[in-house]
Design a protein around this motif. Structure first.
Motif, PDB file in Angstrom:
ATOM      1  N   VAL A 162       0.861  -1.183   0.000  1.00  0.00           N
ATOM      2  CA  VAL A 162       0.000   0.000   0.000  1.00  0.00           C
ATOM      3  C   VAL A 162       0.897   1.231   0.000  1.00  0.00           C
ATOM      4  O   VAL A 162       1.616   1.492   0.972  1.00  0.00           O
ATOM      5  CB  VAL A 162      -0.929   0.011   1.223  1.00  0.00           C
ATOM      6  CG1 VAL A 162      -1.795   1.268   1.207  1.00  0.00           C
ATOM      7  CG2 VAL A 162      -1.806  -1.231   1.249  1.00  0.00           C
ATOM      8  N   LYS A 163       0.867   1.978  -1.089  1.00  0.00           N
ATOM      9  CA  LYS A 163       1.717   3.159  -1.220  1.00  0.00           C
ATOM     10  C   LYS A 163       1.040   4.426  -0.728  1.00  0.00           C
ATOM     11  O   LYS A 163       1.669   5.308  -0.142  1.00  0.00           O
ATOM     12  CB  LYS A 163       2.131   3.336  -2.685  1.00  0.00           C
ATOM     13  CG  LYS A 163       2.966   4.589  -2.947  1.00  0.00           C
ATOM     14  CD  LYS A 163       3.272   4.749  -4.420  1.00  0.00           C
ATOM     15  CE  LYS A 163       4.062   6.043  -4.660  1.00  0.00           C
ATOM     16  NZ  LYS A 163       4.337   6.262  -6.093  1.00  0.00           N
ATOM     17  N   GLU A 164      -0.269   4.539  -0.969  1.00  0.00           N
ATOM     18  CA  GLU A 164      -0.937   5.801  -0.677  1.00  0.00           C
ATOM     19  C   GLU A 164      -2.413   5.568  -0.408  1.00  0.00           C
ATOM     20  O   GLU A 164      -3.044   4.715  -1.037  1.00  0.00           O
ATOM     21  CB  GLU A 164      -0.769   6.750  -1.873  1.00  0.00           C
ATOM     22  CG  GLU A 164      -1.349   8.132  -1.661  1.00  0.00           C
ATOM     23  CD  GLU A 164      -1.137   9.033  -2.873  1.00  0.00           C
ATOM     24  OE1 GLU A 164      -1.712  10.143  -2.878  1.00  0.00           O
ATOM     25  OE2 GLU A 164      -0.414   8.622  -3.806  1.00  0.00           O
ATOM     26  N   LEU A 165      -2.975   6.313   0.554  1.00  0.00           N
ATOM     27  CA  LEU A 165      -4.417   6.322   0.824  1.00  0.00           C
ATOM     28  C   LEU A 165      -4.943   7.687   0.430  1.00  0.00           C
ATOM     29  O   LEU A 165      -4.471   8.711   0.938  1.00  0.00           O
ATOM     30  CB  LEU A 165      -4.703   6.035   2.304  1.00  0.00           C
ATOM     31  CG  LEU A 165      -4.104   4.760   2.893  1.00  0.00           C
ATOM     32  CD1 LEU A 165      -4.527   4.607   4.360  1.00  0.00           C
ATOM     33  CD2 LEU A 165      -4.529   3.530   2.101  1.00  0.00           C
ATOM     34  N   ARG A 166      -5.930   7.729  -0.447  1.00  0.00           N
ATOM     35  CA  ARG A 166      -6.400   9.000  -1.005  1.00  0.00           C
ATOM     36  C   ARG A 166      -7.630   9.571  -0.293  1.00  0.00           C
ATOM     37  O   ARG A 166      -8.060  10.669  -0.626  1.00  0.00           O
ATOM     38  CB  ARG A 166      -6.735   8.797  -2.485  1.00  0.00           C
ATOM     39  CG  ARG A 166      -5.528   8.499  -3.371  1.00  0.00           C
ATOM     40  CD  ARG A 166      -4.782   9.767  -3.718  1.00  0.00           C
ATOM     41  NE  ARG A 166      -3.670   9.492  -4.634  1.00  0.00           N
ATOM     42  CZ  ARG A 166      -3.773   9.532  -5.964  1.00  0.00           C
ATOM     43  NH1 ARG A 166      -4.946   9.807  -6.522  1.00  0.00           N
ATOM     44  NH2 ARG A 166      -2.721   9.287  -6.719  1.00  0.00           N
ATOM     45  N   ALA A 167      -8.232   8.831   0.639  1.00  0.00           N
ATOM     46  CA  ALA A 167      -9.465   9.307   1.293  1.00  0.00           C
ATOM     47  C   ALA A 167      -9.412   8.979   2.769  1.00  0.00           C
ATOM     48  O   ALA A 167      -8.792   7.999   3.188  1.00  0.00           O
ATOM     49  CB  ALA A 167     -10.702   8.699   0.646  1.00  0.00           C
ATOM     50  N   GLN A 168     -10.067   9.793   3.566  1.00  0.00           N
ATOM     51  CA  GLN A 168     -10.135   9.603   5.014  1.00  0.00           C
ATOM     52  C   GLN A 168     -11.403   8.844   5.390  1.00  0.00           C
ATOM     53  O   GLN A 168     -12.388   8.849   4.651  1.00  0.00           O
ATOM     54  CB  GLN A 168     -10.152  10.972   5.723  1.00  0.00           C
ATOM     55  CG  GLN A 168      -8.972  11.868   5.395  1.00  0.00           C
ATOM     56  CD  GLN A 168      -7.757  11.556   6.243  1.00  0.00           C
ATOM     57  OE1 GLN A 168      -7.806  10.656   7.081  1.00  0.00           O
ATOM     58  NE2 GLN A 168      -6.668  12.279   6.036  1.00  0.00           N
ATOM     59  N   GLU A 169     -11.381   8.224   6.572  1.00  0.00           N
ATOM     60  CA  GLU A 169     -12.595   7.581   7.080  1.00  0.00           C
ATOM     61  C   GLU A 169     -13.680   8.636   7.271  1.00  0.00           C
ATOM     62  O   GLU A 169     -13.439   9.695   7.852  1.00  0.00           O
ATOM     63  CB  GLU A 169     -12.313   6.854   8.397  1.00  0.00           C
ATOM     64  CG  GLU A 169     -11.399   5.658   8.238  1.00  0.00           C
ATOM     65  CD  GLU A 169     -11.137   4.946   9.560  1.00  0.00           C
ATOM     66  OE1 GLU A 169     -11.692   5.402  10.579  1.00  0.00           O
ATOM     67  OE2 GLU A 169     -10.380   3.964   9.573  1.00  0.00           O
TER      68      GLU A 169
END
Length: 507
Positions: A162-169
């Protein structure tokens, strides 16, 4: 080619979500073998293969919402090889992202929000199941999305990091939006360079649970935070999420149930502010849908409730006298519900309006008596149906209710067991309710509410005596049922319960 289509799922069910494909494209299947699992807001159902052959085409992916008679896939009965996959939406296939310049690590793959049906255009981020730098395998769940239809996990399209998360919970995303970037085939060493691009919320990991358990590290952020803040033991919490995963709701339910660690007993007392505290939680889209449908039930029916009370002495005496013989012969305990079912069926025969429903400008009178029994479970209320209750004995009713209750709590009820009822009985008395106004189970026109039994003084033959009394409530659709019919129905039910011999004599 033989088509696989969504079967009829009940009068009030118009769509379902693809829960899981039990067979992969290209695999051989046999006729009537379960091939795909569909989920509705009530139950899960398996769709069997209509023919033997090879599953050559899959038209709907896991998580998609499909309507009745929608094409799910095709079976090649000639034994030919698989055809190319036909996704239900053009954005569900993984797409290479911009190159990261790391040839050894492989391509960066975008994980996008999938389509959940034609009427669903957006979803909420429920919780991230991974963090930046985590290693994932193909089909490992990355994030939980919530729509107004259902919750679903978005799987990883490739194996890698996993390189990047584009959205928040809590964020709302549209279909096709990029949720995350997974570097295909990347090793653990690639995580350091990618962590800088993670959202601020993910950059600071939530505190670990106090147990030090290896399983605690696998918790998603939301339940991990609740477990840490309340000194809970993750090993003592039963997970209800997919694969037994502990959800935030599981962690909150464990507070105060003996799941805390020994350290919590020695925790220092924290002085809180005297002002009242509160927590604002956004309703899930599924809960919003449930609320809307309940309100629609109230807005559609001309709902009214009439009340009466019943002396339970005769029923309780019969149970006390025959409970041992009944259990020995039938292998099941004699309960109250079988008496109520029989009493209501007799009343329905006399007042057929309560056993009818409205369809357009017509009234449909039911000449069969399929009584729904409301059963409470951890996930909500379900209403399995006793088919042809008028032809069932007391023992048959008790056995069926025990079976329904057991399978309802384990989630094993079948869809066909929960549809087609003509009348419903709900027992709020098991929770201590004294009086209530039950809401109609549309499109039915009547529902009987039972309540707790308590000793009260009543007048019998001019004498004040103490008797075990229960309040009964009948909610009915006044568009079909007149007040006289509703009151008469409840009086007949009361008479049949106070004098059960009337049922034997058909009076």
């Amino acid at each position: 080619m033989t088509e696989i289509r969504v079967p009829t799922l009940g009068e009030s069910v118009t769509e379902a979500t693809i829960g899981q494909w039990l067979k992969k494209q290209g695999e051989t299947v046999k006729a009537d073998e379960p091939i795909v699992e569909l989920e509705t807001d009530k139950v899960s159902v398996e769709v069997p293969a209509p023919a033997s052959g090879i599953l050559s085409v899959i038209n709907a992916q896991e998580g998609d919402t499909v309507e009745l008679d929608a094409l799910l896939g095709e079976i090649d009965e000639t034994g030919a090889g698989p055809s190319p996959v036909k996704p239900a939406n053009g954005k569900s296939e993984p797409k290479p992202a911009a190159s990261n310049g790391n040839g050894a690590a492989g391509a960066d793959i975008e994980v996008v929000a999938p389509s959940s049906g034609e009427s669903v255009t957006e979803a909420d981020i429920g919780e991230w199941l991974v963090k930046v730098g985590d290693q994932v395998k193909v089909d490992d769940p990355l994030v939980s999305l919530e729509t107004d239809k259902a919750s679903m996990d978005v799987p990883s399209p490739v194996a890698g990091m996993v390189k990047e998360l584009r959205a928040q919970e809590g964020d709302t995303v549209a279909v096709g939006d990029v949720l995350a970037i997974v570097t295909e085939g990347a090793g653990a060493s690639a995580g350091a360079s990618g962590s800088a691009s993670a959202p601020a919320k993910s950059a600071t990991p939530a505190p670990a649970a106090t147990t030090g358990s290896a399983d605690a590290a696998k918790l998603s952020p939301a339940p991990r935070r609740v477990i840490a803040e309340n000194n809970l033991d993750a090993n003592r919490i039963a997970g209800t999420g997919r694969g037994g995963r502990i959800t935030k709701a599981d962690a909150l339910a464990a507070i105060g149930t003996g799941s805390s660690t020994k350290a919590s007993a020695k925790a220092p007392v924290v002085q809180r502010d005297l002002e009242p505290t509160e927590e604002r939680v956004k309703m899930t889209r599924l809960r919003q849908t449930i609320a809307r449908r309940l309100k629609e039930s109230q807005d559609t029916a001309a709902m009214l409730t009439t009340f009466n009370d019943v002396d339970m002495t005769a029923v309780m005496d019969a149970r006390k006298q025959y409970k041992d013989l009944f259990l020995k012969k039938h292998g099941v305990k004699l309960g109250f519900m079988s008496f109520f079912v029989k009493a209501c069926v007799a009343a329905l025969k006399e007042i057929p309006d309560v056993n009818a429903e409205i369809e357009g400008t017509d009234i449909i009178y039911k000449n069969h008596y399929d009584v729904g029994i409301a059963v409470g479970t951890e996930k909500g209320l379900v209403v399995p149906v006793l088919r042809n209750a008028d032809q069932m004995s007391l023992a048959d009713i008790e056995k069926q209710i025990v079976d329904y209750g057991t399978r309802a709590r384990s989630g094993d009820l079948k869809l066909e067991e929960m549809q087609g009822g003509t009348f419903t009985i709900t027992n709020g008395g098991i929770y201590g309710s004294l009086l209530s106004t039950p809401i109609l189970n549309m499109p039915q026109s009547g529902i009987l509410g039972m309540h707790r039994i308590e000793e009260r003084p009543v007048v019998v033959n001019g004498q004040v005596v103490v008797r075990p009394m229960m309040y009964l409530a009948l909610s009915y659709d006044h568009r079909i049922v007149d007040g006289k019919g509703a009151v008469t129905f409840l009086v007949r039910a009361k008479e049949n319960l106070e004098d059960p011999q009337r049922l034997l004599l058909d009076l």
